[in-house]
Design a protein around this motif. Sequence first.
Motif, short mmCIF file in Angstrom:
data_model
loop_
_atom_site.label_atom_id
_atom_site.label_comp_id
_atom_site.label_asym_id
_atom_site.label_seq_id
_atom_site.Cartn_x
_atom_site.Cartn_y
_atom_site.Cartn_z
N ASP A 709 -25.77 -20.75 -43.15
CA ASP A 709 -26.76 -19.82 -43.71
C ASP A 709 -28.08 -19.90 -42.94
O ASP A 709 -28.51 -20.99 -42.52
N THR A 710 -28.71 -18.73 -42.80
CA THR A 710 -29.95 -18.67 -42.01
C THR A 710 -31.08 -19.48 -42.64
O THR A 710 -31.99 -19.93 -41.94
N HIS A 711 -31.04 -19.68 -43.97
CA HIS A 711 -32.15 -20.40 -44.61
C HIS A 711 -32.04 -21.91 -44.43
O HIS A 711 -32.95 -22.64 -44.79
N ASP A 736 -28.30 -23.90 -28.40
CA ASP A 736 -28.25 -22.44 -28.56
C ASP A 736 -28.28 -22.09 -30.05
O ASP A 736 -27.67 -22.78 -30.88
N VAL A 737 -29.03 -21.04 -30.38
CA VAL A 737 -29.05 -20.47 -31.73
C VAL A 737 -28.86 -18.96 -31.55
O VAL A 737 -29.58 -18.33 -30.76
N TYR A 738 -27.91 -18.38 -32.32
CA TYR A 738 -27.60 -16.96 -32.12
C TYR A 738 -27.42 -16.26 -33.46
O TYR A 738 -26.79 -16.80 -34.38
N GLU A 745 -23.83 -11.17 -41.49
CA GLU A 745 -25.22 -11.02 -41.91
C GLU A 745 -25.61 -12.16 -42.84
O GLU A 745 -24.83 -12.59 -43.69
N GLY A 746 -26.83 -12.68 -42.64
CA GLY A 746 -27.29 -13.81 -43.44
C GLY A 746 -26.84 -15.15 -42.90
O GLY A 746 -27.09 -16.20 -43.50
N LYS A 747 -26.16 -15.10 -41.73
CA LYS A 747 -25.66 -16.33 -41.11
C LYS A 747 -26.28 -16.47 -39.70
O LYS A 747 -26.82 -15.52 -39.13
N LYS A 748 -26.16 -17.66 -39.15
CA LYS A 748 -26.58 -17.90 -37.77
C LYS A 748 -25.62 -18.88 -37.14
O LYS A 748 -24.98 -19.69 -37.82
N SER A 749 -25.51 -18.79 -35.83
CA SER A 749 -24.66 -19.71 -35.08
C SER A 749 -25.55 -20.75 -34.40
O SER A 749 -26.47 -20.39 -33.67
N VAL A 750 -25.27 -22.02 -34.66
CA VAL A 750 -26.03 -23.12 -34.07
C VAL A 750 -25.08 -23.93 -33.20
O VAL A 750 -24.11 -24.52 -33.70
N ALA A 751 -25.33 -23.96 -31.89
CA ALA A 751 -24.52 -24.74 -30.96
C ALA A 751 -25.28 -26.00 -30.60
O ALA A 751 -26.47 -25.96 -30.28
#
Length: 789
Positions: A709-711, A736-738, A745-751
């Motif tokens: 989750d983005t929060h 990386d953050v994407y 939607e409402g999500k993010k990818s964190v590498a």
Amino acid sequence: MKFTLSWLRDHLDTKATLEEITTRLTANGLLVDSVENPAETLKGFKIVEILEAHPHPNADRLKVCRVNTGTDIVQVVCGAPNARAGLKGIFASPGTTIPTSGMVLGKSRIRDVESAGMMCSERELGLGDSHEGIIELPLDAPVGEDFCVYKGLDDLVIDIEITPNRGDCLGVRGIARDLAATGIGDLKPLKIPSLKGKFSSAFQVRIDDLQGCPFFTGRLIRNVRNSPSPEWLQKKLRAIGLKPISALVDITNFMSYDRGRPMHVFDADKLQGSLTIRKARTGDQLQALDNNTYLIPSDALVITDEHDVCSLAGIMGGLASGCSEETVNVFVESALFEPVRIAMAGRALRILSDSRYRFERGVDPAVIEEGLEQATQMILDFCGGEASNIIRAGVAPSEHHRVPFHTSRVQTLGGLSLPKEKIYEILERLGFMPEGEHTFKVPSWRPDIKGEADLVEEILRIHGYNAVEAVDLPRITPEEIRQNPESQVDRPWKIRCSLVSRGMSEAYTWSFIKKEWAEKFGGGDSLLAVENPISADMSDMRPSLLPLLLDALRRNIARGHKELALFEIGNQYHVAGEVLAATGIRGLETGPRHWLNSGRSVDLFDAKADVYAVLESCGFDPSSLQLSTEMPPWYHPGRSGTLMLGAKTKVAYFGELHPQILEMFDLQEPVVGFEVFVNTIPAAKGLKKDFTLLSPYQPVERDFSFILDTHIPGEKLLQLIQKLDKNLITSVSVFDVYQGKEVPEGKKSVALSVRLEPRENTLTEAEITNLSNKIIENAQKILGAELRS
């Protein structure tokens, strides 16, 4: 504190030059602020004689004068009513600058008549207020001679800065004593008259507040003539910027500057009965000598007669009981007042008088009766009359206090090796007298001397700080720091070293800022407003160190210094109290301008790295802190963060500063900053890790990409992974953050990359797989993260 060179020599027998005296004053801690030569402002003004004075043909009130300058005869048009043949006065030739107006004279035509210069009045030369006519000199005044030489106005004026503990140097006598201690000259003996009263006065004085006024002396002098003071006294006062008023007033001013002994003279005929020194009562007020009426605070000391308040003790007298040309009988006051009480009353009423300035720094109690005797003799000499016996109230000051002292402390505490004989010589010249083997009696004029360290400082000051040899500080080994990290070096020093090593420059700024800035950074409360600010831009105590750092950044950018990183360690002020903060800013791009390095703009991670460096320099592991996005309004929302210790304790702010703040400081590019609250950093229990050898086994790195989750801050993911195996996992970093296509939607990818460093054996594939699965399971279970395919 101003005084003339000749005034100093009234007390100091010396052949030293001006340069030697001023150099020694500064070395003694009496910093010379300026040396003025009054002759420079009166340069070119000559004594002349008017040979003829005829009416102006085109103006009724003007005269055309023929003036003998000693070298020439010139024509001058003059409007003074006293201009006449035979008068000797002061002439300013063309090209001369008038001191009071700054006007440069030239040849002119006045009503069609040529005028080559000007005859001068007292006001035009800054010698007085008279402007009704031109200056008239005695008939024997030498024509052609410089006026300042003739009047002895070429006496050099020295202005020194006095530190709050050196009240003894608020009199020329004290300055001479301090110089004599250095061997630059000898202090001249002072002749104090001992006057026997001509009569016993029925006048009484009572002290109701002995804490505020321990001792009071006075004397009634009757049948005086309050005429102008002698020329030599007026000359001294004018030289230091004081206006001569009358003999009685000039004598008290002279005593204040010559002996550091504030005094006051009452018109005895205006007093209604005897005097009482007491605390002010509700409703007490005074119309003072400055023509202002003051409502006196209840803790102030006042002097009253039987009907009303007639003086604000130690600060200013009352207008109703002041002396005038008609004064016949006077009461002279010489007393001792408690410094703190005087300072508090003066601040509350915003009165800064010469008397208050001296009393709040501590006057010499031994000069109470000496000063009264000396002032009485001067009044009798200048004004005539006859004096009564001395009237006393309270208790005379007791014997001087004593302090312990061992000569070895000069070496151990001050780093200066001196023989015992030299140490004793310096102290005795300063007035400290030995009593026994390890005790010195402190002179009455040095109430600031409290202990052994003070005497060491006096010896260093007089002998010269430049004689103290520089020595290397002992080196602190990593082992010592690890064993006792907090006691070896104080936190500010460690923080300072850490930030300097990160390319930042330390700044020192004011503790005061303008109200507009204070309000923008959480301050502006009336309790933190400065009562008597130096300027409008220094009206409030700073609630943050950021404003003045930003102002410094703005000024540096305007001068072409764009890649700047500044920090400061200091107190910021709030209604709840002071807070020690380590604060820094970084502006514009990072990295040098080079074809191989295009550089980049600063961002919040630069500020975060600075914060982590500060925390680690104090021996604290920042990974144990929680990240909050709740920020004060001077930071950019969404591009800043707060590091919390638990739910309530804020350890640091960091991030981009708000665009409105940058606009207020006329900064065009993003600026990042941080504020670390030093005293909230927990005490270090030792460094995070021992110093060990590098592992001989092959390290392994594994990359993971999680969708969450983005929060949820990426920091939580890093902290979770780090805690799974602190011995094996040596670092976890996000690369990386994407957000966007292929991410819900409402999500993010964190590498992120996880580095494993084994200590005992090479990791097998099974061990690596087990730890990887553990990372994935905990990320999913605790944070709801999913491994991105």
